[in-house]
Design an enzyme around this catalytic site. Structure first.
Site, short mmCIF file in Angstrom:
data_model
loop_
_atom_site.label_atom_id
_atom_site.label_comp_id
_atom_site.label_asym_id
_atom_site.label_seq_id
_atom_site.Cartn_x
_atom_site.Cartn_y
_atom_site.Cartn_z
N GLU A 1 -12.45 1.62 7.75
CA GLU A 1 -12.36 2.85 8.54
C GLU A 1 -13.44 2.86 9.62
O GLU A 1 -14.59 2.49 9.37
CB GLU A 1 -12.52 4.07 7.64
CG GLU A 1 -11.36 4.30 6.68
CD GLU A 1 -11.56 5.52 5.81
OE1 GLU A 1 -10.54 6.13 5.40
OE2 GLU A 1 -12.72 5.88 5.53
N GLU B 1 -12.67 0.20 3.28
CA GLU B 1 -11.32 0.56 3.70
C GLU B 1 -11.11 0.33 5.19
O GLU B 1 -10.10 0.75 5.76
CB GLU B 1 -11.02 2.03 3.35
CG GLU B 1 -11.01 2.29 1.84
CD GLU B 1 -10.61 3.70 1.49
OE1 GLU B 1 -10.20 4.47 2.41
OE2 GLU B 1 -10.69 4.07 0.30
N PHE C 1 0.85 -1.20 0.00
CA PHE C 1 0.00 0.00 0.00
C PHE C 1 0.88 1.24 0.00
O PHE C 1 0.63 2.22 -0.70
CB PHE C 1 -0.93 -0.01 1.21
CG PHE C 1 -1.95 1.10 1.18
CD1 PHE C 1 -3.03 1.02 0.33
CD2 PHE C 1 -1.81 2.22 1.98
CE1 PHE C 1 -3.97 2.05 0.28
CE2 PHE C 1 -2.74 3.25 1.95
CZ PHE C 1 -3.82 3.15 1.09
N PHE C 2 1.94 1.22 0.82
CA PHE C 2 3.00 2.22 0.77
C PHE C 2 4.22 1.56 0.15
O PHE C 2 4.21 0.38 -0.17
CB PHE C 2 3.31 2.75 2.17
CG PHE C 2 2.14 3.39 2.87
CD1 PHE C 2 1.46 4.45 2.27
CD2 PHE C 2 1.71 2.93 4.10
CE1 PHE C 2 0.39 5.04 2.91
CE2 PHE C 2 0.62 3.52 4.74
CZ PHE C 2 -0.04 4.57 4.14
N GLU D 1 -13.11 13.60 1.15
CA GLU D 1 -12.80 12.99 2.44
C GLU D 1 -13.79 13.43 3.52
O GLU D 1 -14.16 12.64 4.39
CB GLU D 1 -11.38 13.33 2.86
CG GLU D 1 -10.29 12.66 2.04
CD GLU D 1 -10.19 11.17 2.30
OE1 GLU D 1 -10.77 10.68 3.29
OE2 GLU D 1 -9.51 10.49 1.51
N GLU E 1 -15.64 10.64 5.63
CA GLU E 1 -15.30 10.47 7.04
C GLU E 1 -16.37 11.00 7.99
O GLU E 1 -16.51 10.48 9.10
CB GLU E 1 -13.96 11.15 7.34
CG GLU E 1 -12.78 10.51 6.64
CD GLU E 1 -11.44 11.04 7.15
OE1 GLU E 1 -11.45 11.88 8.07
OE2 GLU E 1 -10.41 10.60 6.63
N SER F 1 7.67 15.61 7.62
CA SER F 1 8.89 14.98 8.15
C SER F 1 9.83 14.70 6.99
O SER F 1 9.97 13.56 6.53
CB SER F 1 8.53 13.68 8.89
OG SER F 1 9.67 13.14 9.52
N PRO F 2 10.52 15.72 6.46
CA PRO F 2 11.28 15.58 5.22
C PRO F 2 12.53 14.73 5.33
O PRO F 2 13.11 14.37 4.30
CB PRO F 2 11.65 17.03 4.87
CG PRO F 2 11.62 17.77 6.16
CD PRO F 2 10.54 17.12 6.97
#
Length: 372
Positions: A328, A326, A190-191, A275, A279, A296-297
């Site tokens: 949720e 999903e 997913f990531f 969204e 949501e 958070s680079p």
């Protein structure tokens, strides 16, 4: 050598060149008794038999075995497979291979328009195809198809990032300032995680030593805090979060703004409105941008667009929401502004986007209420 007839996205020369790894010559051609439609719910076309119709497309002649293997890899990922058909071109008929979708997988939508696809999807899909074909010989096309929506999102984020940003005091980077020696993708579901062996420009002007850097690939996302200036209240949402749980946080349920990733083909504002409906069942009013930023680079490529939305929030606005498919499970809370700031002060609000947005609203609140 092999001849191919293309009727859809592969009629777009930049995409075909990306898939093949080389440029080829295209010749107009027609396939009788067939029609091309958008595949319903997707960003690509399908072809189906239709007596009396004609499918317009392009013929490419003399394709090598390597060309065929690359085409099969790309099209096979979408469950399209090639069959020989008779195609008309230049007053003659030739036998060419055509990619047809596997039966029963897709439903036809509106008639296909290559021009519309190029305008809305062309750049994103060509960029995604580069990622797709980079895995040729390393991963199966079926594996890539399973995460194709995430790959589209990655490409759309990359295209938005190309515009860069102001560089008044920071180093104004040029193309030669980062040299990538190798790229790997050790994890992709997913990531994804991407690893780079690279050198970059140092502040003294020299190129630095070769270093390895890993990046967690999330893509662009949006956050939005609904605010009712007349009632001076906001809506926040609460849900279980894997990040705090993985850290060992005793309280992994988080209070947050409404948030979600920006799908390929939509704007940040459109994503925020979608969204909010998913949501919290909430239709947002006028939106004000708070900021856009990397949270958070050092390790994440995630880029956030944060908003406040001027929205009516009556007493019954809060409830349960989220998409079942999903998994949720989301609870909305309607809070007075002072209650929100008390939660920020106590640490119960513990995520950057909501803290940043709450502080922006604290600064702008009087002006927003004066507009009422």
């Amino acid at each position: 050598m092999h001849d191919f007839f293309f009727y859809g996205t592969l009629c777009h020369p930049p995409l075909l060149e990306t898939v093949l790894g080389r440029a080829v010559e295209l010749h107009p051609a027609r396939l009788a008794d067939h029609a091309v439609h958008w595949a319903a719910g997707h960003s690509f076309p399908m072809i189906l038999p239709r007596p009396g119709a004609v499918a317009e497309g392009m013929l490419v002649r003399g394709m090598s075995d390597e060309d065929v293997a690359r085409l099969d890899f790309y099209e096979g990922g979408f469950a399209y497979h090639a069959h020989d058909v008779a195609v008309g071109t230049d007053g003659t008929t030739v036998t060419a291979r055509v990619f047809f979708p596997d039966p029963g997988l897709l439903d036809p939508g509106a008639p296909w328009s290559l021009a519309d696809w190029v305008a809305e999807w062309g750049e994103i899909v060509v960029s995604t195809a580069g990622d797709f074909m980079a895995a040729y010989g390393e991963r199966s096309s079926e594996e890539l198809l399973a995460r194709y929506p995430q790959m589209l999102l990655r490409a759309a984020s990359r295209l938005r990032a190309r515009r860069g940003g102001p560089a008044a005091i920071r180093h104004a980077a040029g193309a030669e300032d980062v040299a990538v020696h190798a790229r790997h993708e050790p994890y992709a579901r997913f990531f994804a995680v991407e690893e780079y062996d690279l050198r970059h420009r140092r502040f003294d002007g020299s190129m630095g030593a070769l270093v390895n850097r890993a990046v967690f690939i999330l893509g662009d996302a949006v956050t939005v805090l609904p605010y009712d200036p007349r009632r001076d209240r906001v809506m926040v949402v609460e849900q279980f979060r894997a990040g705090p749980f993985g850290r060992g946080d005793a309280q992994p349920w988080q209070l947050e703004p409404i948030a979600g990733r920006i799908d390929a083909g939509e704007t940040p504002e459109h994503a925020a409105r979608r969204e909010a409906l998913e949501e919290a069942g909430l239709a947002l009013g006028e939106m004000r941008k708070v900021s856009e930023y990397y949270p958070s680079p050092g390790a994440l490529n995630e880029y956030l667009y944060s908003y406040v939305a001027l929205t009516d929030l009556p007493d019954d606005a809060a409830g349960l929401g989220g998409l079942e498919d999903e998994h949720e499970d989301i609870r909305a809370h309607v809070l007075d502004f002072d209650a929100l700031m008390a939660l920020v002060a106590s640490g119960e609000v513990a995520n950057g986007p909501l803290i940043l947005t709450a502080l922006w609203l604290q600064r702008e609140r009087a002006a927003l209420r004066a507009e009422e």
